[in-house]
Design an enzyme around this catalytic site. Structure first.
Site, short mmCIF file in Angstrom:
data_model
loop_
_atom_site.label_atom_id
_atom_site.label_comp_id
_atom_site.label_asym_id
_atom_site.label_seq_id
_atom_site.Cartn_x
_atom_site.Cartn_y
_atom_site.Cartn_z
CG HIS A 17 -1.89 -1.01 1.42
ND1 HIS A 17 -1.99 -1.77 2.56
CD2 HIS A 17 -2.87 -1.45 0.58
CE1 HIS A 17 -3.00 -2.62 2.44
NE2 HIS A 17 -3.54 -2.47 1.26
CE LYS A 41 -12.53 -6.69 2.56
NZ LYS A 41 -11.30 -5.96 2.17
NE ARG A 90 -2.99 -7.30 -4.07
CZ ARG A 90 -3.77 -7.38 -3.01
NH1 ARG A 90 -3.25 -7.67 -1.84
NH2 ARG A 90 -5.07 -7.21 -3.10
CB SER A 129 -4.16 -6.38 4.77
OG SER A 129 -3.72 -5.13 4.33
P1 ADP Z 1 -6.27 -5.89 0.79
O1 ADP Z 1 -7.13 -6.13 2.02
O2 ADP Z 1 -6.66 -6.71 -0.43
O3 ADP Z 1 -4.81 -5.89 1.04
P2 ADP Z 1 -7.18 -3.13 0.68
O4 ADP Z 1 -8.66 -3.02 0.58
O5 ADP Z 1 -6.57 -2.65 1.94
O6 ADP Z 1 -6.71 -4.54 0.29
O7 ADP Z 1 -6.44 -2.49 -0.55
C1 ADP Z 1 -6.66 -1.27 -1.14
C2 ADP Z 1 -6.05 -1.31 -2.53
O8 ADP Z 1 -4.65 -1.58 -2.43
C3 ADP Z 1 -6.62 -2.37 -3.47
O9 ADP Z 1 -6.73 -1.81 -4.77
C4 ADP Z 1 -5.56 -3.44 -3.45
O10 ADP Z 1 -5.55 -4.17 -4.67
C5 ADP Z 1 -4.31 -2.61 -3.32
N1 ADP Z 1 -3.17 -3.37 -2.77
C6 ADP Z 1 -3.16 -4.15 -1.68
N2 ADP Z 1 -1.93 -4.70 -1.49
C7 ADP Z 1 -1.16 -4.26 -2.53
C8 ADP Z 1 0.20 -4.52 -2.94
N3 ADP Z 1 0.97 -5.36 -2.28
N4 ADP Z 1 0.64 -3.89 -4.06
C9 ADP Z 1 -0.19 -3.08 -4.75
N5 ADP Z 1 -1.47 -2.82 -4.43
C10 ADP Z 1 -1.96 -3.41 -3.35
#
Ligand code: ADP
Length: 163
Positions: A17, A41, A90, A129
């Site tokens: 992130h 969630k 990703r 996450s």
């Molecule tokens: P998650 O729970 O899937 O990690 P979030 O809802 O917190 O996701 O993620 C917000 C955004 O960040 C989403 O578009 C997700 O695809 C993106 N994201 C999560 N992890 C990564 C990563 N390692 N690299 C790039 N983008 C990411």
């Protein structure tokens, strides 16, 4: 002023992130990183905790604002005059889900909200996450995944939720 929003659960924020946040912050005058409260969630960290963690992790970025919102992204964007949402990709597995959300947001906002996708830095393409939470729940090493101040917070969460 060009403003974008980067919405997500950030439960907790990972280096994946943060890489997206740093890159998006260079493209816009202001970047709102917004913890979206999702009723589907059950989060590990309370909204306020996720906001505080994000604030600390992005303290070095002057044009990043951390916020939270309970509701639809299009309503948050309308209220804040934002027309661009950032999302990270990703792998191909993210694509279908992200495309569906992006198209729904375009439709609901009558074309007022577009989504801009940034591809993950390859070294974070495996990182999510949910994986971090699972590894931490077994006491595994997550130091390569989240900022160092977040590591003890994760272990502490699992200690306090398992008693
Ligand atoms: P998650 O729970 O899937 O990690 P979030 O809802 O917190 O996701 O993620 C917000 C955004 O960040 C989403 O578009 C997700 O695809 C993106 N994201 C999560 N992890 C990564 C990563 N390692 N690299 C790039 N983008 C990411």
């Amino acid at each position: 002023m060009k403003t974008a929003v980067y919405p997500g659960s950030f439960d907790p924020v990972t280096f994946g992130h943060l890489d997206i946040i740093e890159r998006a912050a260079k493209m816009f005058d202001v970047l709102n990183v917004t913890v979206m409260i999702n009723q589907a969630k059950t989060p590990l960290f309370f909204t306020e905790e996720r906001v505080n963690i994000l604030r600390e992790a992005t303290a070095h970025l002057d044009n990043v604002i951390v916020d939270s919102y309970h509701g639809l992204l299009i309503d948050y964007c309308r209220e804040n005059g934002i027309h661009i949402a950032i999302r990270g990709l990703r792998a191909i597995t993210d694509f279908e889900y992200e495309l569906q959300i992006a198209q729904t947001n375009r439709l609901l906002s009558k074309g007022e909200l577009d989504t801009l996708f940034l591809t993950t830095d390859l070294k974070y393409s495996y990182l999510s996450s949910s994986t971090v939470r699972e590894v931490a729940s077994y006491g595994g090493d997550i130091s390569e995944c989240v900022p160092s101040f977040v590591v003890p917070l994760l272990y502490e969460k699992f200690r306090s939720t398992s008693v």
